[in-house]
Design a protein around this motif. Structure first.
Motif, PDB file in Angstrom:
ATOM      1  N   THR A   1       1.980   3.263  -3.647  1.00 30.53           N
ATOM      2  CA  THR A   1       1.531   4.665  -3.669  1.00 30.53           C
ATOM      3  C   THR A   1       2.726   5.586  -3.914  1.00 30.53           C
ATOM      4  OG1 THR A   1      -0.236   4.140  -2.125  1.00 30.53           O
ATOM      5  CG2 THR A   1       0.338   6.463  -2.349  1.00 30.53           C
TER       6      THR A   1
ATOM      7  N   LEU B   1       0.836  -1.215   0.000  1.00 29.50           N
ATOM      8  CA  LEU B   1       0.000   0.000   0.000  1.00 29.50           C
ATOM      9  C   LEU B   1       0.864   1.256   0.000  1.00 29.50           C
ATOM     10  CD1 LEU B   1      -3.390   0.642   1.607  1.00 29.50           C
ATOM     11  CD2 LEU B   1      -1.647   2.395   1.675  1.00 29.50           C
TER      12      LEU B   1
ATOM     13  N   ASN C   1       0.525   9.324  16.189  1.00 30.83           N
ATOM     14  CA  ASN C   1       1.859   9.574  15.610  1.00 30.83           C
ATOM     15  C   ASN C   1       2.953   9.067  16.554  1.00 30.83           C
ATOM     16  OD1 ASN C   1       3.880  10.386  13.841  1.00 30.83           O
ATOM     17  ND2 ASN C   1       3.745  12.568  14.353  1.00 30.83           N
TER      18      ASN C   1
ATOM     19  N   CYS D   1      -0.907  12.642  -1.806  1.00 25.58           N
ATOM     20  CA  CYS D   1      -1.815  11.486  -1.729  1.00 25.58           C
ATOM     21  C   CYS D   1      -2.575  11.433  -0.411  1.00 25.58           C
ATOM     22  CB  CYS D   1      -1.027  10.197  -1.920  1.00 25.58           C
ATOM     23  SG  CYS D   1      -0.025   9.795  -0.487  1.00 25.58           S
TER      24      CYS D   1
ATOM     25  N   ARG E   1      13.693   8.659  14.346  1.00 24.96           N
ATOM     26  CA  ARG E   1      13.227   8.690  12.957  1.00 24.96           C
ATOM     27  C   ARG E   1      14.326   9.202  12.018  1.00 24.96           C
ATOM     28  NH1 ARG E   1       6.808  10.425  13.646  1.00 24.96           N
ATOM     29  NH2 ARG E   1       6.282   8.568  14.841  1.00 24.96           N
TER      30      ARG E   1
ATOM     31  N   SER F   1      10.513  14.133  12.897  1.00 26.15           N
ATOM     32  CA  SER F   1      10.252  14.928  14.100  1.00 26.15           C
ATOM     33  C   SER F   1      10.999  14.436  15.334  1.00 26.15           C
ATOM     34  CB  SER F   1       8.744  14.966  14.396  1.00 26.15           C
ATOM     35  OG  SER F   1       8.260  13.661  14.622  1.00 26.15           O
TER      36      SER F   1
ATOM     37  N   GLY G   1       5.346   5.135   6.917  1.00 28.67           N
ATOM     38  CA  GLY G   1       5.233   4.064   5.929  1.00 28.67           C
ATOM     39  C   GLY G   1       5.544   4.553   4.527  1.00 28.67           C
ATOM     40  N   LEU G   2       4.827   5.594   4.102  1.00 29.95           N
ATOM     41  CA  LEU G   2       5.059   6.140   2.753  1.00 29.95           C
ATOM     42  C   LEU G   2       6.478   6.655   2.611  1.00 29.95           C
ATOM     43  CD1 LEU G   2       2.033   8.440   1.942  1.00 29.95           C
ATOM     44  CD2 LEU G   2       2.927   6.653   0.478  1.00 29.95           C
TER      45      LEU G   2
ATOM     46  N   HIS H   1      -3.190   8.710  -6.180  1.00 30.63           N
ATOM     47  CA  HIS H   1      -3.942   7.817  -5.299  1.00 30.63           C
ATOM     48  C   HIS H   1      -3.552   6.376  -5.613  1.00 30.63           C
ATOM     49  CE1 HIS H   1      -7.153   6.794  -2.637  1.00 30.63           C
ATOM     50  NE2 HIS H   1      -7.980   6.375  -3.556  1.00 30.63           N
ATOM     51  N   PHE H   2      -3.068   5.683  -4.637  1.00 35.43           N
ATOM     52  CA  PHE H   2      -2.559   4.309  -4.757  1.00 35.43           C
ATOM     53  C   PHE H   2      -1.856   4.085  -6.106  1.00 35.43           C
ATOM     54  CE2 PHE H   2      -2.986  -0.415  -5.157  1.00 35.43           C
ATOM     55  CZ  PHE H   2      -1.971  -0.665  -4.263  1.00 35.43           C
TER      56      PHE H   2
ATOM     57  N   THR I   1      -2.820  14.048   6.326  1.00 38.70           N
ATOM     58  CA  THR I   1      -2.813  13.607   7.721  1.00 38.70           C
ATOM     59  C   THR I   1      -3.155  14.747   8.678  1.00 38.70           C
ATOM     60  OG1 THR I   1      -1.068  12.073   7.096  1.00 38.70           O
ATOM     61  CG2 THR I   1      -1.404  12.394   9.449  1.00 38.70           C
TER      62      THR I   1
ATOM     63  N   ARG J   1      11.338  18.872  11.669  1.00 41.20           N
ATOM     64  CA  ARG J   1      10.316  19.922  11.509  1.00 41.20           C
ATOM     65  C   ARG J   1       9.986  20.619  12.821  1.00 41.20           C
ATOM     66  NH1 ARG J   1       4.960  17.924  12.722  1.00 41.20           N
ATOM     67  NH2 ARG J   1       4.965  15.655  12.952  1.00 41.20           N
TER      68      ARG J   1
HETATM   69  P1  NAP Z   1       2.521   7.036   8.892  1.00 38.77           P
HETATM   70  O1  NAP Z   1       3.345   5.809   8.788  1.00 38.77           O
HETATM   71  O2  NAP Z   1       1.744   7.299  10.150  1.00 38.77           O
HETATM   72  O3  NAP Z   1       3.498   8.273   8.606  1.00 38.77           O
HETATM   73  C1  NAP Z   1       3.021   9.576   8.558  1.00 38.77           C
HETATM   74  C2  NAP Z   1       4.158  10.526   8.884  1.00 38.77           C
HETATM   75  O4  NAP Z   1       3.653  11.830   8.727  1.00 38.77           O
HETATM   76  C3  NAP Z   1       4.639  10.414  10.318  1.00 38.77           C
HETATM   77  O5  NAP Z   1       5.745   9.555  10.385  1.00 38.77           O
HETATM   78  C4  NAP Z   1       4.979  11.851  10.699  1.00 38.77           C
HETATM   79  O6  NAP Z   1       6.373  12.046  10.630  1.00 38.77           O
HETATM   80  C5  NAP Z   1       4.368  12.691   9.576  1.00 38.77           C
HETATM   81  N1  NAP Z   1       3.465  13.683  10.132  1.00 38.77           N
HETATM   82  C6  NAP Z   1       2.438  13.504  10.994  1.00 38.77           C
HETATM   83  N2  NAP Z   1       1.860  14.684  11.282  1.00 38.77           N
HETATM   84  C7  NAP Z   1       2.549  15.624  10.577  1.00 38.77           C
HETATM   85  C8  NAP Z   1       2.443  17.031  10.463  1.00 38.77           C
HETATM   86  N3  NAP Z   1       1.522  17.724  11.146  1.00 38.77           N
HETATM   87  N4  NAP Z   1       3.326  17.672   9.672  1.00 38.77           N
HETATM   88  C9  NAP Z   1       4.276  16.996   8.993  1.00 38.77           C
HETATM   89  N5  NAP Z   1       4.430  15.654   9.067  1.00 38.77           N
HETATM   90  C10 NAP Z   1       3.567  14.985   9.841  1.00 38.77           C
HETATM   91  O7  NAP Z   1       1.451   7.120   7.711  1.00 38.77           O
HETATM   92  P2  NAP Z   1       1.642   6.693   6.176  1.00 38.77           P
HETATM   93  O8  NAP Z   1       1.220   5.289   6.013  1.00 38.77           O
HETATM   94  O9  NAP Z   1       2.979   7.099   5.712  1.00 38.77           O
HETATM   95  O10 NAP Z   1       0.502   7.585   5.499  1.00 38.77           O
HETATM   96  C11 NAP Z   1       0.615   9.000   5.512  1.00 38.77           C
HETATM   97  C12 NAP Z   1      -0.631   9.648   4.910  1.00 38.77           C
HETATM   98  O11 NAP Z   1      -0.764   9.287   3.549  1.00 38.77           O
HETATM   99  C13 NAP Z   1      -1.944   9.255   5.593  1.00 38.77           C
HETATM  100  O12 NAP Z   1      -2.781  10.396   5.689  1.00 38.77           O
HETATM  101  C14 NAP Z   1      -2.549   8.234   4.642  1.00 38.77           C
HETATM  102  O13 NAP Z   1      -3.973   8.186   4.724  1.00 38.77           O
HETATM  103  C15 NAP Z   1      -2.049   8.756   3.302  1.00 38.77           C
HETATM  104  N6  NAP Z   1      -1.916   7.692   2.292  1.00 38.77           N
HETATM  105  C16 NAP Z   1      -2.656   7.785   1.144  1.00 38.77           C
HETATM  106  C17 NAP Z   1      -2.553   6.805   0.174  1.00 38.77           C
HETATM  107  C18 NAP Z   1      -3.343   6.899  -1.086  1.00 38.77           C
HETATM  108  O14 NAP Z   1      -3.327   5.990  -1.885  1.00 38.77           O
HETATM  109  N7  NAP Z   1      -4.046   7.976  -1.328  1.00 38.77           N
HETATM  110  C19 NAP Z   1      -1.699   5.718   0.384  1.00 38.77           C
HETATM  111  C20 NAP Z   1      -0.938   5.659   1.546  1.00 38.77           C
HETATM  112  C21 NAP Z   1      -1.074   6.655   2.512  1.00 38.77           C
HETATM  113  P3  NAP Z   1       7.179  13.036  11.604  1.00 38.77           P
HETATM  114  O15 NAP Z   1       6.312  13.309  12.807  1.00 38.77           O
HETATM  115  O16 NAP Z   1       8.402  12.236  11.943  1.00 38.77           O
HETATM  116  O17 NAP Z   1       7.464  14.249  10.779  1.00 38.77           O
END
Ligand code: NAP
Length: 409
Positions: A186, A182, A391, A323, A238, A234, A213-214, A349-350, A326, A253
């Motif tokens: 993406t 996923l 987070n 994509c 990490r 942050s 993850g991304l 998107h994906f 958050t 950040r």
């Molecule tokens: P994750 O593993 O929770 O990672 C998200 C990262 O975002 C965290 O490690 C955090 O890093 C950072 N973050 C959180 N709040 C923040 C803020 N206010 N400002 C800047 N950075 C911030 O989540 P993920 O799986 O990578 O997914 C991230 C987002 O992408 C989600 O919203 C998810 O729904 C979306 N997504 C969409 C698709 C799609 O196909 N459309 C696919 C995958 C994911 P730090 O705190 O270390 O900066």
């Protein structure tokens, strides 16, 4: 009528019970993810034409089912019921690994007993727009499996379309295979799918949430393509994770204050304070890169808190590719930068099937690691989504065992 099998207890291959355990969200439990998910016994879904029933070994954890648990900004159960669905519950989970247990009429390329990775989107292959040549993931029929659709990976069995089945990379465990597609596909589409703004050797790429993850997948893919990933994080744990994955450097950040929506354009003081801070952020980017070049691609998903910075920093004729949101969806874009510098703001998107396969090849060859940092048990599904919402996850991707036992790993 066959009996209910316990998690990890395997019926003879091809024998399909009537009932199964599933991690279920119900509208009356919408709210904190650690309360919203509960293990229940439900009917095993029926396999239809072109579909495959999979005995789930492990499931990946993603942010979309944080949103499903909260019931906002989109109530997935109500949306399906408006379209005629009978169930008043949601079984989430948009990626996973397992064993093909039954195949429907017309299935050609997978067989009972195959070990597969399940990708995250479904569409109608006979839809008019797909027949006319549109990329299936942009079809009006495309939906995220286990988020927009019901009966996802958080159950002993799931039903998917044949094209969602990818060969499980042999070098990976069940949980590792469950956790890369996923976020990985993406990120792969974001970085390779939007010509001419694809990663070329030497291109600087700014990656928000570099240890998420991304971000973990994007950092590795950028490096494989010859680009220069610079990750935003942050905390120190990490930072170390991103550097290990090959980031040129990291920006913390928490050392900056200009996050969120842009100040009022009439408020000159607030605007100049914002500009000073975003320039300081940009100077840090140059310092890490070792030259005064802007990111040719900015990989966005953090949304409202960061999009003004992404647009400002992105190179002339570069691309901010987004994509997710958050931190919120109500992001501000200063349009002057967009048109004067001919920047591109691209939604993504994906991924389509080709992109899923290409990414899987990179993973199978060991060029991209799933970065599995946490493995939970089936009963932990709510808890791991809560960690994500707070987070406070470890760097990388997370998975839970469904029918896999620790010995299967
Ligand atoms: P994750 O593993 O929770 O990672 C998200 C990262 O975002 C965290 O490690 C955090 O890093 C950072 N973050 C959180 N709040 C923040 C803020 N206010 N400002 C800047 N950075 C911030 O989540 P993920 O799986 O990578 O997914 C991230 C987002 O992408 C989600 O919203 C998810 O729904 C979306 N997504 C969409 C698709 C799609 O196909 N459309 C696919 C995958 C994911 P730090 O705190 O270390 O900066």
């Amino acid at each position: 009528m066959t009996r209910l099998y316990e998690l990890g207890e395997r019926p003879p291959t091809g024998v399909v019970p009537d009932k199964m355990y599933a991690s279920v969200i119900r509208p009356e439990r919408f709210g904190r993810p650690d309360q919203a998910f509960q293990t229940e016994v439900v009917d095993v879904p029926q396999v239809g034409r072109g579909q495959v029933l999979v005995y789930m070994m492990a499931a990946g954890i993603n942010y979309n089912n944080v949103w499903a648990a909260l019931g906002k900004p989109f109530d997935v159960i109500a949306a399906r019921r408006r379209k005629g669905a009978a169930e008043n519950y949601h079984i989430g989970g948009s990626e996973g690994s397992g064993i093909v247990w039954a195949v429907g009429e017309g299935v050609r390329d997978v067989r009972i007993g195959d070990h597969v990775v399940l990708s995250s989107a479904q569409w109608d292959e006979g839809a008019d727009d797909i027949r006319a040549g549109t990329d299936p993931i942009t079809s009006s029929t495309a939906e995220v499996w286990g988020y927009e659709t019901n009966f996802g990976a958080f159950a002993q069995y799931t039903v998917v379309h044949e094209y969602q089945c990818l060969p499980k990379p042999e070098r990976l465990s069940w949980t590792e295979s469950a956790a890369y597609i996923l976020t990985g596909a993406t990120a792969y589409r974001q970085l390779t799918g939007w010509q001419p703004n694809t990663v070329r050797p030497g291109d600087p790429v700014l990656i928000w949430g570099g240890a998420g993850g991304l971000g973990s997948m994007a950092t590795q893919i950028t490096r494989v393509l010859g680009g220069v990933p610079i990750a935003v994080i942050s905390n120190d744990e990490r930072a170390a994770h991103c550097l290990k994955l090959g980031a040129r450097g990291v920006i913390n950040r928490t050392e900056f204050t200009h996050w969120g929506r842009l100040p009022d354009i009439e408020d000159a003081d607030a605007f100049s304070a914002w500009t000073a801070e975003v320039r300081r952020f940009g100077a840090r980017f140059w310092e890490i890169l070792g030259e005064r070049r802007a990111p040719r691609i900015v990989l966005e998903h953090s949304g409202q808190a960061t999009i003004p910075t992404s647009i400002y920093l992105c190179d002339n004729a570069g691309m901010v590719v987004i994509c997710g949101g958050t931190s919120g969806y109500h992001g501000d874009v200063d349009l002057r930068f967009l048109w004067m510098r001919q920047k591109r703001l691209q939604g993504s998107h994906f991924a389509n099937t080709r992109q899923c396969r290409e990414l899987t090849r990179l993973v199978a060859e060991g060029l991209v690691d799933p970065c599995l940092s946490h493995v939970g048990e089936f009963g932990d599904i709510g808890l791991v989504h809560q960690l994500m919402y707070d987070n406070s996850t470890p760097p990388g991707n997370m998975a839970v065992r469904v029918n896999a036992l620790a010995d299967d790993e």
